[in-house]
Design a protein around this motif. Structure first.
Motif, short mmCIF file in Angstrom:
data_model
loop_
_atom_site.label_atom_id
_atom_site.label_comp_id
_atom_site.label_asym_id
_atom_site.label_seq_id
_atom_site.Cartn_x
_atom_site.Cartn_y
_atom_site.Cartn_z
N LEU A 1 -7.80 3.48 -11.19
CA LEU A 1 -6.94 2.31 -11.11
C LEU A 1 -7.53 1.22 -10.25
O LEU A 1 -6.86 0.34 -9.79
CB LEU A 1 -5.57 2.73 -10.56
N ARG B 1 -6.72 -0.97 -4.91
CA ARG B 1 -5.31 -0.63 -4.75
C ARG B 1 -5.06 0.20 -3.51
O ARG B 1 -3.96 0.46 -3.14
CB ARG B 1 -4.82 0.18 -5.98
N LEU C 1 -3.49 6.80 -3.71
CA LEU C 1 -2.70 6.87 -4.92
C LEU C 1 -2.50 8.30 -5.38
O LEU C 1 -1.40 8.72 -5.70
CB LEU C 1 -3.39 6.10 -6.05
N GLU D 1 -2.69 12.00 -4.28
CA GLU D 1 -2.83 12.85 -3.11
C GLU D 1 -3.51 14.14 -3.51
O GLU D 1 -3.08 14.81 -4.43
CB GLU D 1 -1.45 13.15 -2.52
N PRO E 1 0.86 -1.20 0.00
CA PRO E 1 0.00 0.00 0.00
C PRO E 1 0.88 1.23 0.00
O PRO E 1 1.94 1.24 0.60
CB PRO E 1 -0.77 -0.11 1.30
N ALA E 2 0.45 2.23 -0.70
CA ALA E 2 1.26 3.46 -0.76
C ALA E 2 1.47 3.99 0.65
O ALA E 2 0.56 4.02 1.44
CB ALA E 2 0.56 4.50 -1.62
#
Lengths: 133, 765
Positions: free
Chosen positions: B193, B197, B201, B203, B173-174
């Motif tokens: 996306l 996810r 993603l 910001e 995860p980011a």
């Protein structure tokens, strides 16, 4: 995503790196060389940028990123007909011979090691035949 | 590379990014200890160090690069599974993180990564690379139930299987940075996306200078004022267009103000994020096993409030680790799992933010609290007897409950529970404690969402309006006519009001604001008898007092504005507000007024117990007394009204100055008086005893003297019938106290016998 004069100039260089400090550095350097610079934080974002707009003259991509790393990005690019002929240069500290080989066989055009000087970058650009200031 | 100031921008980016990543790194390393096989976390950790190292080359930070390089090597092996993580490695990696932080600080300050030599750290990290610890060794938090162990094994088995099928590292995860990201993206990339996810993603945040936010806040306040005035005008206007527009302005202003206040809100996770590391290090140091769980990181608070509770929360957490949770052996013996649990939870409720800190430790023993409070003279035995268990526990919040001499290096110097409560109440909050002996403790903190708008009571005095924050308000008392005169009593020259049997010291607002000087003196003569008196009962620190005002208006929600430079130093005002009619009212600082009116003494020299109420009725006097015993069992008592503190000193702290025994006390020299020297027939205390000296400290006009006593038995409030028998030097007489014959000591006389001038600069006792 497009930086540069209003009126929507084509993105001429794309920088893909998860480190904002690195992106700033590369952006500055490339600007000095006359590029309009777009940015992405990892491979997936980079792919989205490419598919959404015109092909840049060169993509500088880092090796180690979350979501989608450089190697995977390069492979994805090479498998995409629409992105044929895209010039991709890997920029990274991974220095072992095996990494360089892996990058090139995955389809990267060139490989640039950090830290690099502006001259080193220019040298590679010329090797690749990419126009710059 | 790029031009000089371009490099500055890069350095700034580098610092910001690295700091944020390091905070995450702290958390990751601790999470890793509990789940050492997590490839995701390992990959994240590796990448962070790798990124930092990568930038070092460009920016010329050789030292930082070499430290990062070694760390990267170690992490690379861990990530590739060639090494298994253990406690030692985690500690070394955390040490590396600290070193990196240090160098970042140096870069920020001076542009270079400092002069320190990190050879030892580098060697340590290098050595760990070859430690070849088998992968099966995991962090010491052993699961307590067999069920847990099975589940853990199952999970790691599954993860291994998953790893085998992946080529590249699995998607992590980011990293969600705690502070808003610099990535300015007003239009969005328009990506879809897939939501699986993860959320961060793209910001959509901007970093803004805090000064700018404050400016916006002020401007919004000004706009409110202008809006108010326009609304006033519009009442007398008949132009429909104007009225409609002013209504619109009204709505927009309200929304704008709310929006601006929202910009100052930050998630409490910002200060919580450091706790896992704090707990880990502290637990290791104490030899305890503690797991911390946090819920409600996203709960938002105003930035100023977050800053204000940072220290109190840290203290409470450290307290729980240091004193709350027991050592593993003790826990096992009590049938509890060896690993203690510290649980922090934050949530919004009832217009406030609630923070609960709970542990499953040994709990607080109300009996011990009571004893300690009695020892320290914070309550009388009789009062203590009346307290419920919950009220007993609250005694820990009293100033003086934990003395400076008992502070451990862990919980920090001088931060007692009283300071925690003071800090929380300063921002308009409240704290209380619940506990079950043997099972654990829960600390509840409630704080307002924002300091910017508070409910306040509007009062008038001397023709002016003032606002009193409602959080300090207890009740309102109105005395009419005759009561206004007779209801006020004078005790020791200070005005008090008897509120349901308790004495309420009074402060006259008009006097204080008129610049009433140091001495209270007598209150200003009331204008004509029989006028109405309004008493606002307020709470300051731990005491109650009554503020006498002319008139009492409504309660309103007021916008708090800071005081201008000229007024900031005045302790009685906490701020200003703009009333509906556009005029300014000052907000009273309740604690400041209380201190000025001498209702609450300055923090350190807090007097003991309640004020002694003396009803002179012949020989029968009701007094608060400290009952002592001498070595041979004889009982004595001293009046508590002049006692400043009860202290204990180790015997070897006593020194000699001339013929006097003294001890060092609060940075001064405290002369000691042994009763044996002064009283006839009083046995000398055993000099070979190892017990600490018990000293009753008297303070007068800034000077102190200590009376050494053998044993302190109790504190009594009782009606004392004095029998003046054969006069003995230093003794007032005898009385029957608690069914024993007790001699009442003439303390002033005793003190004067040793130091004739002790009382000279003050009203004689």
């Amino acid at each position: 995503m497009t930086e540069g004069p209003p009126g929507g100039q084509v993105v001429r260089a794309l920088v893909i790196d998860d480190s904002s400090a690195m992106r700033t550095l590369l952006r500055r350097t490339l600007r000095e060389l006359g590029f309009d610079v777009g940015e992405a934080k990892h491979g997936l974002e980079g792919l989205a940028c490419l598919r959404g707009g015109e092909m840049p003259a060169i993509v500088l991509v880092d090796w180690n990123m979350p979501e989608m790393g450089g190697l995977e990005f390069v492979r994805a690019v090479r498998q995409d007909e629409a992105l044929k002929g895209l010039v991709v240069m890997m920029v990274t500290t991974e220095s072992g011979a095996s990494q360089v080989e892996a990058a090139l066989s995955a389809g990267a055009n060139e490989y640039l090691m950090k830290p690099f000087t502006k001259d080193a970058l220019v040298e590679k650009l010329e090797l690749l035949g990419v126009e710059h200031r | 590379m790029a031009a000089a100031d371009d490099m500055d921008e890069v350095v700034k980016e580098f610092l910001v990014e690295s700091h944020s990543n390091l905070d995450q790194l702290d958390r990751d390393l601790i999470a890793l200890e509990k789940d050492p096989r997590s490839h995701e976390i390992l990959a994240n950790v590796f990448r962070t160090i790798h990124t930092i190292k990568g930038s070092c080359g460009f920016l010329g930070y050789g030292r930082l690069e070499s430290v990062a390089h070694v760390g990267e090597n170690l992490l690379s092996r861990l990530r590739d599974g060639r090494l298994g993580l253990n406690t030692e490695m985690t500690s070394a990696l955390l040490a590396m993180v600290d070193a990196v932080r240090k160098m970042l600080a140096s870069i920020e300050e001076s542009g270079g990564d400092g002069e320190e030599d990190y050879a030892a750290l580098i060697a340590r990290l290098n050595a760990l690379q070859t430690s070849l610890v088998p992968e099966s060794e995991v962090a010491p938090s052993v699961p307590s139930e067999p069920g847990d162990a099975a589940a853990k094994a199952d999970r790691s088995g599954r993860r291994r299987a998953r790893r085998a099928s992946d080529e590249a590292p699995p998607a992590a995860p980011a990293t969600s940075a705690e502070a808003p990201n610099l990535f300015d993206d007003p239009e969005g990339i328009g990506l879809d996306l897939g939501s699986e996810r993860g959320s961060t993603l793209v910001e959509r945040t901007v970093r803004v200078d805090v000064g700018l936010l404050d400016k916006l806040m002020n401007l919004a306040g000004e706009l409110v004022l202008a809006r108010n005035q326009i609304l006033q005008f519009s009442i007398s206007q008949h132009d429909a267009g104007f009225i409609a527009t002013s209504q619109r302005l009204n709505l927009i202003t309200t929304e704008l103000q709310e929006g601006v206040m929202k910009t100052r809100m930050q998630p409490i996770g910002n200060i919580w994020s450091k706790f896992p590391r704090v707990v880990r290090d502290l637990a290791l140091f104490c030899g305890k096993q503690i797991r911390i769980e946090m819920e409600g990181r996203d709960t938002e608070l105003d930035k100023t409030i977050i800053e204000a509770i940072r220290d109190p929360l840290t203290h409470l957490v450290r307290n729980a680790v240091d004193h709350g949770i027991e050592a593993p052996e003790v826990r096992r013996a009590a049938g509890k799992p060896a690993e203690g649990r510290l649980f922090m939870r934050a949530f919004h409720e009832g217009g406030q933010v609630n923070i609960k800190i709970s542990d499953d430790g040994g709990g607080i023993d109300p009996e011990r609290v009571k004893q300690r409070a009695l020892e320290r003279g914070l309550v009388t035995a009789e009062q203590a007897g009346r307290l419920s268990e919950r009220e007993l526990l609250s005694l820990i919040f009293l100033p003086g409950f934990s003395t400076a001499s008992k502070v451990t290096s862990l919980s920090g110097r001088g931060v007692g529970m009283d300071v925690v409560r003071t800090n929380v109440e300063k921002i308009g909050g409240a704290v209380d404690v619940q506990s079950l002996l043997g099972q654990g403790t829960i600390i509840n903190i409630k704080i307002p969402l924002t300091l910017a708008i508070i409910p306040a009571l509007i009062v008038t005095s001397g023709g002016e309006r003032y606002a009193i924050p409602q959080v300090s308000l207890l009740e309102l008392v109105r005395l009419d006519g005759e009561q206004a005169c007779s209801g006020i009593e004078m005790i020791h020259g200070a005005p008090v009001y008897r509120l349901r049997g308790n004495l309420l010291p009074l402060v006259y607002l008009d006097r204080e604001l008129a610049g009433g000087e140091a001495d209270g003196g007598t209150p200003a003569p009331r204008r004509g008898g029989g006028e109405t008196l309004n008493i606002v009962v307020l709470r300051a620190d731990d005491r109650q007092f009554g503020l006498v005002v002319e008139g009492v208006s409504d309660t309103e929600e007021i916008v708090v504005k800071p005081l201008g430079q000229q007024l900031k130093g005045i302790s009685v005002f906490a701020g200003a507000t703009i009333m509906g009619d556009g005029r300014v009212s000052l907000i009273l600082d309740v604690v400041g007024i209380a201190q000025r009116g001498h209702v609450v003494s300055a923090a350190r020299d807090r007097a003991l117990a309640e004020e002694a109420v003396t009803i002179d009725d012949g020989h029968a006097e009701r007094q608060t007394l400290l009952v002592l015993a001498s070595a041979d069992g004889r009982r004595m008592a001293v009046s508590l009204s002049m006692v400043a503190r009860l202290e204990e000193f180790p015997r070897d702290a006593v020194e000699r100055a001339g013929r006097q025994h003294v001890v060092q006390y609060r940075g001064e020299i405290l002369p000691l008086i042994h009763l044996a020297d002064v009283l006839d027939g009083c046995p000398s205390p055993a000099t070979d005893s190892n017990e600490p000296l018990r000293v009753v400290v008297y303070t007068e006009a800034g000077r102190s003297v200590g009376l050494v006593v053998d044993r302190i038995l109790d504190i009594v409030e009782d009606t004392v019938t004095l029998q003046r028998g054969v006069s003995r030097r230093g003794v007032l007489g005898s009385a029957v106290i608690q069914h024993h014959v007790t001699e009442l000591l003439d303390v002033p006389r005793i003190i004067r016998a040793v130091d004739a001038t002790f009382f000279d600069n003050s009203a004689a006792a």
